[in-house]
Design an enzyme around this catalytic site. Structure first.
Site, PDB file in Angstrom:
ATOM      1  CD  GLU A   1      -1.821   2.378  -3.773  1.00  0.00           C
ATOM      2  OE1 GLU A   1      -2.070   3.148  -4.717  1.00  0.00           O
ATOM      3  OE2 GLU A   1      -1.549   2.772  -2.634  1.00  0.00           O
TER       4      GLU A   1
ATOM      5  CG  ASP B   1      -1.737   1.198   1.403  1.00  0.00           C
ATOM      6  OD1 ASP B   1      -2.495   1.521   0.472  1.00  0.00           O
ATOM      7  OD2 ASP B   1      -1.630   1.850   2.463  1.00  0.00           O
TER       8      ASP B   1
ATOM      9  CG  ASP C   1      -9.039   3.587  -1.304  1.00  0.00           C
ATOM     10  OD1 ASP C   1      -9.761   3.386  -0.308  1.00  0.00           O
ATOM     11  OD2 ASP C   1      -7.796   3.582  -1.245  1.00  0.00           O
TER      12      ASP C   1
END
Length: 513
Positions: A347, A300, A399
């Protein structure tokens, strides 16, 4: 590094699994979904972090980066193992079908976990007994985790800076030894160790089941940790904290398309010099534990390893924050020396600079490409045809809004004086992916987008379950920067039809995945 095999899969959090009352769980819920993936010809199942969620249900702000959330433990397996009796499951309400009721699930499960713990201490011979010593010896994090949970219950707060005992606030070993000479506190810590054994056994059984059915588990490791966590309490020197444990700087991002005012995450920043001095040992242990849990691992906020945004703990008009260098190559060289074949995914979404992409490419990490982000600014060429093979491609993420809601926005944008999207070109491009024997309507256009992603060069294609079902914005998983109303969407099990599985399998085979 990198993905060599073409495959596709589905993003569905454990909490969103249908079946168990109140919240998805490991065990039969998960095995049914594995069967669906197998019928649909899918080879990957992406989940969100499985660490304990916070009060806003976010798995990205956990009290522990190592522990699993007990709310996902299946009670039926405890009955089958003899730690609960069948009638211990009587009276459990079904709860809402379309949303996870985390607090209710925890309230229902905790008394039953305590019953199982009492039975565990009185008995021998279950698979959980067999796993206990191995788990404790292989999980040095579980001792501090259990102590933190027990002390948080004693003082009724996970904010360890508010604990009245100065020694315990500072995780002083002598103070801890004195505190846990209290039998009640020692028993509380043993209970939390027991919960992690339950989670670990059930998770490993699910992981084995996925392997048996050719399904790779794709995990997600948040870059930052919560201030109110065992990670900061037990390792405060690794973070930018003052002598009292308060954050001196916090993580966040400047303004972007999600939030024009930027985001303040209220998570402490790492002291990367301290991490580097001991060979990033905390990070190596963290990633090693995650690689044992998952077959692929999404890093992430990859940008934070190259440079990170440092903000004051409170809004300060004179200090809006600044970008500072991260550990970059030094970190990943250390990581790959220890885990040379680590299947990591960068990511790399949002506003990136060339240095981030160069770092990603030097180590041959796959990046992530989101269809919703690729066709704006009046683009009149096929972006999907240019996607890299070494990438994970998707219609959306946890998201973003659902694909259906995004498409509604595209159509609405068409009526504006200055449209953001080149709508007509995009529609013509999507129509090319609709099979010739299908009518062109809203449903088939959404299918066309999914087929467009499947046909792209990217070797791994992942689809949020909401996108495969064409669900509206009410099924959105998370709206970044908004604390309320996130993370609760849950799948209706009746949607996992043979028709959907057959369609996915056909398209997957058509595009060589």
């Amino acid at each position: 590094m990198g993905f060599k095999q073409r495959l596709s899969g589905v993003l569905l959090p454990i909490s969103s699994l249908p079946g168990s009352p109140l919240c998805g769980s490991l065990g039969e819920d998960a095995r049914r979904f594995v069967h669906f993936l197998n019928r649909a010809g899918q080879k990957a199942w992406q989940v969100l972090p499985v660490n304990p969620i916070d009060d806003c249900y976010s798995p990205y702000a956990s009290i522990s980066t190592f522990a699993g959330d007990p709310v996902y433990i299946e009670l039926e397996d405890l009955v089958q193992s003899g730690l609960l009796k069948p009638n211990d499951l009587d009276g459990i309400p079904q709860g809402p079908i379309s949303q996870a009721a985390f607090h209710a699930a925890r309230d229902i499960k905790m008394p039953r976990f305590h019953k199982a713990f009492d039975a565990f201490r009185r008995s021998r011979g279950t698979k959980y007994h067999d796993a206990f010593e191995r788990f404790v010896s292989e999980s040095p994090w579980v001792g501090p985790h259990a102590a933190f949970c027990a002390l948080s219950e004693k003082y009724q707060t996970v904010d360890w800076t508010l604990w009245p005992d100065e020694g315990l606030k500072h995780a002083d070993q002598d103070a801890l030894k004195r505190a846990f000479s209290d039998p009640a506190l020692e028993t509380a810590a043993a209970f939390h160790t027991f919960l992690q054994v339950l989670f670990d056994v059930q998770w490993n059984e699910l992981h084995d089941y996925c392997r048996q059915h050719g399904i790779a588990l794709v995990g997600d490791i948040p870059i930052y940790v919560s201030k109110n966590s065992v990670d900061t309490w037990a390792n405060r020197s690794l973070f930018q904290l003052d002598a009292d444990g308060n954050m001196t700087r916090v993580a966040g991002v400047p303004a972007d398309s999600f939030n024009p005012d930027g985001q303040r995450w209220n998570a402490p920043l790492f002291d990367w010099d301290v991490h580097k001095a001991d060979g990033y040992s905390w990070w190596m242990h963290r990633i090693g534990c995650s690689l044992a849990r998952f077959d692929m691992l999404r890093l992430d906020h990859f940008i934070g390893f190259y440079n990170y945004f440092s903000m004051p703990p409170q809004h300060d008009a004179d200090d809006p924050g600044s970008w500072l260098p991260g550990p970059a190559d030094d970190f990943f060289e250390a990581l790959l020396r220890q885990f040379p074949d680590a299947p990591l995914i960068a990511e790399d979404l949002g506003v990136m600079n060339t240095g981030v992409h160069e770092l990603r490419d030097r180590f041959e990490f796959p990046g992530i490409v989101v269809f919703q982000f690729q066709f704006d600014y009046q683009r009149n060429t096929d972006a999907a045809a240019e996607w890299r093979e070494n990438s994970l491609v998707c219609t959306g993420t946890h998201d973003t809004d659902t694909l259906s809601a995004w498409f509604d926005g595209v159509l609405a944008d068409r009526k504006r004086p200055e449209p953001f999207w080149n709508v007509e070109f995009l529609l013509e491009l999507i129509k090319q992916s609709i099979p010739p024997d299908c009518p062109v309507n809203r449903e088939t256009v959404l299918w066309g987008i999914i087929r467009k992603v499947l046909s792209s060069p990217g070797n791994v294609a992942i689809f949020p379950m909401q996108d495969l079902l064409g669900l509206p914005t009410s099924a959105r998983m998370n709206f970044p920067g908004h604390a309320d109303g996130n993370w609760v969407w849950r799948l209706d099990g009746t949607a996992l039809t043979d028709e959907l599985a057959g369609r996915l399998r056909g398209w997957t085979e058509e595009f060589g995945r």
